[in-house]
Design a protein around this motif. Structure first.
Motif, PDB file in Angstrom:
ATOM      1  N   VAL A  65       0.813  -1.215   0.000  1.00  0.00           N
ATOM      2  CA  VAL A  65       0.000   0.000   0.000  1.00  0.00           C
ATOM      3  C   VAL A  65       0.854   1.276   0.000  1.00  0.00           C
ATOM      4  CG1 VAL A  65      -1.718   1.312   1.291  1.00  0.00           C
ATOM      5  CG2 VAL A  65      -1.945  -1.143   1.082  1.00  0.00           C
ATOM      6  N   GLN A  67       3.854   1.831  -1.161  1.00  0.00           N
ATOM      7  CA  GLN A  67       4.424   2.080  -2.492  1.00  0.00           C
ATOM      8  C   GLN A  67       3.378   2.592  -3.463  1.00  0.00           C
ATOM      9  OE1 GLN A  67       6.422  -1.913  -2.201  1.00  0.00           O
ATOM     10  NE2 GLN A  67       6.876  -1.334  -4.327  1.00  0.00           N
ATOM     11  N   LEU A  68       2.220   1.935  -3.441  1.00  0.00           N
ATOM     12  CA  LEU A  68       1.149   2.322  -4.365  1.00  0.00           C
ATOM     13  C   LEU A  68       0.745   3.771  -4.114  1.00  0.00           C
ATOM     14  CD1 LEU A  68      -1.086  -0.884  -4.099  1.00  0.00           C
ATOM     15  CD2 LEU A  68       0.325  -0.227  -6.047  1.00  0.00           C
ATOM     16  N   ARG A  69       0.679   4.111  -2.830  1.00  0.00           N
ATOM     17  CA  ARG A  69       0.236   5.452  -2.463  1.00  0.00           C
ATOM     18  C   ARG A  69       1.260   6.489  -2.925  1.00  0.00           C
ATOM     19  NH1 ARG A  69      -0.880   4.814   3.129  1.00  0.00           N
ATOM     20  NH2 ARG A  69      -3.033   4.252   2.738  1.00  0.00           N
ATOM     21  N   ARG A  71       3.414   6.227  -5.389  1.00  0.00           N
ATOM     22  CA  ARG A  71       3.366   6.369  -6.856  1.00  0.00           C
ATOM     23  C   ARG A  71       2.170   7.205  -7.281  1.00  0.00           C
ATOM     24  NH1 ARG A  71       3.766   0.901 -10.145  1.00  0.00           N
ATOM     25  NH2 ARG A  71       3.219   2.325 -11.808  1.00  0.00           N
ATOM     26  N   LEU A  72       1.059   6.957  -6.608  1.00  0.00           N
ATOM     27  CA  LEU A  72      -0.171   7.664  -6.955  1.00  0.00           C
ATOM     28  C   LEU A  72      -0.028   9.165  -6.656  1.00  0.00           C
ATOM     29  CD1 LEU A  72      -2.915   7.012  -8.081  1.00  0.00           C
ATOM     30  CD2 LEU A  72      -3.759   6.709  -5.763  1.00  0.00           C
ATOM     31  N   ASP A  75       2.107  10.734  -9.369  1.00  0.00           N
ATOM     32  CA  ASP A  75       1.372  10.918 -10.623  1.00  0.00           C
ATOM     33  C   ASP A  75       0.337  12.022 -10.504  1.00  0.00           C
ATOM     34  OD1 ASP A  75       2.798   8.955 -11.746  1.00  0.00           O
ATOM     35  OD2 ASP A  75       1.088   7.830 -12.517  1.00  0.00           O
ATOM     36  N   LEU A  76      -0.288  12.070  -9.321  1.00  0.00           N
ATOM     37  CA  LEU A  76      -1.311  13.093  -9.125  1.00  0.00           C
ATOM     38  C   LEU A  76      -0.713  14.488  -9.179  1.00  0.00           C
ATOM     39  CD1 LEU A  76      -3.783  12.080  -6.327  1.00  0.00           C
ATOM     40  CD2 LEU A  76      -4.275  12.771  -8.669  1.00  0.00           C
ATOM     41  N   MET A  79      -0.310  15.180 -12.669  1.00  0.00           N
ATOM     42  CA  MET A  79      -1.550  15.215 -13.453  1.00  0.00           C
ATOM     43  C   MET A  79      -2.269  16.566 -13.379  1.00  0.00           C
ATOM     44  SD  MET A  79      -4.539  12.382 -13.261  1.00  0.00           S
ATOM     45  CE  MET A  79      -5.851  13.050 -12.289  1.00  0.00           C
ATOM     46  N   ASP A 120      -5.690  18.443  -3.250  1.00  0.00           N
ATOM     47  CA  ASP A 120      -5.777  17.197  -4.028  1.00  0.00           C
ATOM     48  C   ASP A 120      -4.809  16.162  -3.461  1.00  0.00           C
ATOM     49  OD1 ASP A 120      -7.512  18.337  -5.787  1.00  0.00           O
ATOM     50  OD2 ASP A 120      -6.092  18.548  -7.440  1.00  0.00           O
ATOM     51  N   LEU A 124      -4.956  12.426   0.130  1.00  0.00           N
ATOM     52  CA  LEU A 124      -4.461  11.049   0.020  1.00  0.00           C
ATOM     53  C   LEU A 124      -3.589  10.645   1.208  1.00  0.00           C
ATOM     54  CD1 LEU A 124      -3.518  11.082  -3.761  1.00  0.00           C
ATOM     55  CD2 LEU A 124      -5.463   9.954  -2.719  1.00  0.00           C
TER      56      LEU A 124
END
Lengths: 249, 190
Positions: A65, A67-69, A71-72, A75-76, A79, A120, A124
């Motif tokens: 989790v 790592q995923l967070r 990366r997200l 990217d955010l 973005m 934004d 997270l």
């Protein structure tokens, strides 16, 4: 015994899953009582779905989790809400034209507002994002020096200390080509907060508080820089932190 | 005579208010919800792709797609189902693109033991998991949706874009294979 309608494997599965209508369920139940072949067929289909659920539950525990967070988040921050936020801002401006009163005016929640970008990102964050980070004073000094250097706004680590919040780390982010400094904090309850700074060129303005994405936020402008404190749901907490930071920086 | 209808100005104002409320609520809901959903979304993607790093990539792609389309999420409906559906679509498009690029079909799960659970976790459960990961993709996804994620047959059919009868036959197929594996394991032990 005459069997009314042949029973398929699919129906036996639905029987085991409790997904049949009552009438058919009873027919199969009755047939099972005396039809050995049918009983053998259903025994072959009867598996332990509880252990399947348990086995898959264990996968959730090993999900990467953090790592995923991360990366997200990365990217955010790249973005940028190009598609959604202008629409919300447009709706708000139309609303303002119609004399609509909202807690946050269009000025606070405008399109391409760096503070919305900060919000934004901040939504997270959880306790776990920051819990294992920070504490090393030398590291923190290094981080703060790098970040404030890029920002061309000298801020001492001591100036970042706020009562009730534990300073965790400084990160350099970017908003529309401009360096954006993020200082992350946790309060005693583990709620994540951020203090962010970027060059805006705006005229000085007083502290303004409100909600962004449901998070409490306090923002102001000083000497061409924009500042925001964001996190949690207590407006008073961020306002108090903002008052302290505004006085020092 | 439109005696009972509201003046256009008022109506516009009300519609505008609704529009704002929906946009703001849906963005908040999606962003907050995605973070909580990450472990389950990763599991979903792992079962779908059968590969750790591909699952990581798919989670990423699905989250970004969901955030791009966050205003399309209907508040009050299930965010998990919506995001899983997005992940499934992204994956299918990816497979289609790969197939065109490399001229090959579905990728099989190469390593049945790809999920390394914590050492202290139950060996029996690890075995159950490994058995399920050897099922064909169509069957293991249906098992995941219905038996793990709690989808009804109808919801699973909608997610997979197949008739309810096909969901049932996939479950029957999966159950048959799993019980054959169980029997074989029992024989081997005995």
């Amino acid at each position: 015994m005459i069997q009314s309608v042949p029973i398929t494997d699919e129906e036996l599965v639905a029987y085991l899953d409790g997904a049949l209508d009552l009438e058919r369920h009873r027919e199969i139940e009755a047939a099972l009582a005396h039809d050995e072949l049918l009983a053998a067929r259903i025994a072959r289909l009867d598996i332990d779905t509880d252990s399947i659920r348990a086995a898959f539950g264990a996968i959730e525990d090993v999900a990467p989790v953090a790592q995923l967070r991360t990366r997200l988040e990365q990217d955010l921050s790249r973005m940028r809400r190009v598609r959604q936020w202008p629409r919300i801002a447009a709706a708000l401006i139309v609303g303002a034209g119609l004399g609509l009163g909202m807690g946050l005016g269009p000025a606070f929640l405008a399109a391409k507002d760096w503070r919305v970008a900060v919000a934004d990102y901040q939504v997270l964050y959880t306790t776990a994002t920051l819990a294992s980070i920070g504490g090393d004073a030398a590291n923190q000094r290094g981080e703060v020096a790098t970040v404030t250097g890029k920002l061309q706004l000298p801020i001492a680590v001591d100036a970042l200390q706020v009562a009730g919040l534990t300073f965790k780390r400084a990160q350099l982010l970017q908003f529309e080509g401009q360096p954006l400094a993020q200082f992350a904090y946790l309060d005693q309850a583990g709620t994540p907060f951020a203090f962010c700074v970027t060059r805006t060129g705006n005229a000085d303005s007083e502290i303004q508080t409100g909600k962004l994405h449901g998070l409490s936020a306090a923002s102001w402008n000083k000497n061409g820089y924009g500042f925001i404190v964001i996190g949690g749901t207590q407006d008073e907490t961020v306002r108090r932190a903002a008052v302290v930071l505004q006085a020092r920086i | 005579m439109h005696v009972r209808s509201q003046p256009p100005r008022l109506r516009a104002r009300r519609d505008n208010l609704r529009q704002i409320a929906t946009l703001i609520r849906s963005t908040d809901t999606v962003r907050d919800g995605l973070d909580r959903l990450l472990p389950r979304l990763w599991r979903f993607c792992l079962v779908l792709t059968g590969n750790h790093s591909t699952a990581d990539d798919l989670v990423q792609a699905a989250c970004l797609r969901a955030l791009e389309r966050e205003d399309q999420f209907e508040v009050g409906t299930r965010l998990d189902h919506w995001v899983f559906r997005i992940a499934q679509t992204v994956w299918l498009n990816q497979l289609r693109a790969d197939k065109i690029r490399r001229g090959r079909g579905l990728v099989p799960v190469e390593d049945a033991g790809l999920v390394d659970l914590h050492a202290e976790s139950n060996l029996y459960l690890a075995e159950v998991l490994s058995d399920i990961m050897t099922l064909p993709e169509a069957q293991r996804m249906t098992v995941l949706l219905v038996y793990v994620e709690g989808y009804s047959y109808k919801e699973a059919a909608e997610h997979l874009d197949i008739p309810v009868g096909t969901v049932m036959s996939r479950l029957a197929g999966a159950r048959g294979r799993l019980s054959a594996m169980r029997d074989k394991a029992n024989r081997d032990q005995g």
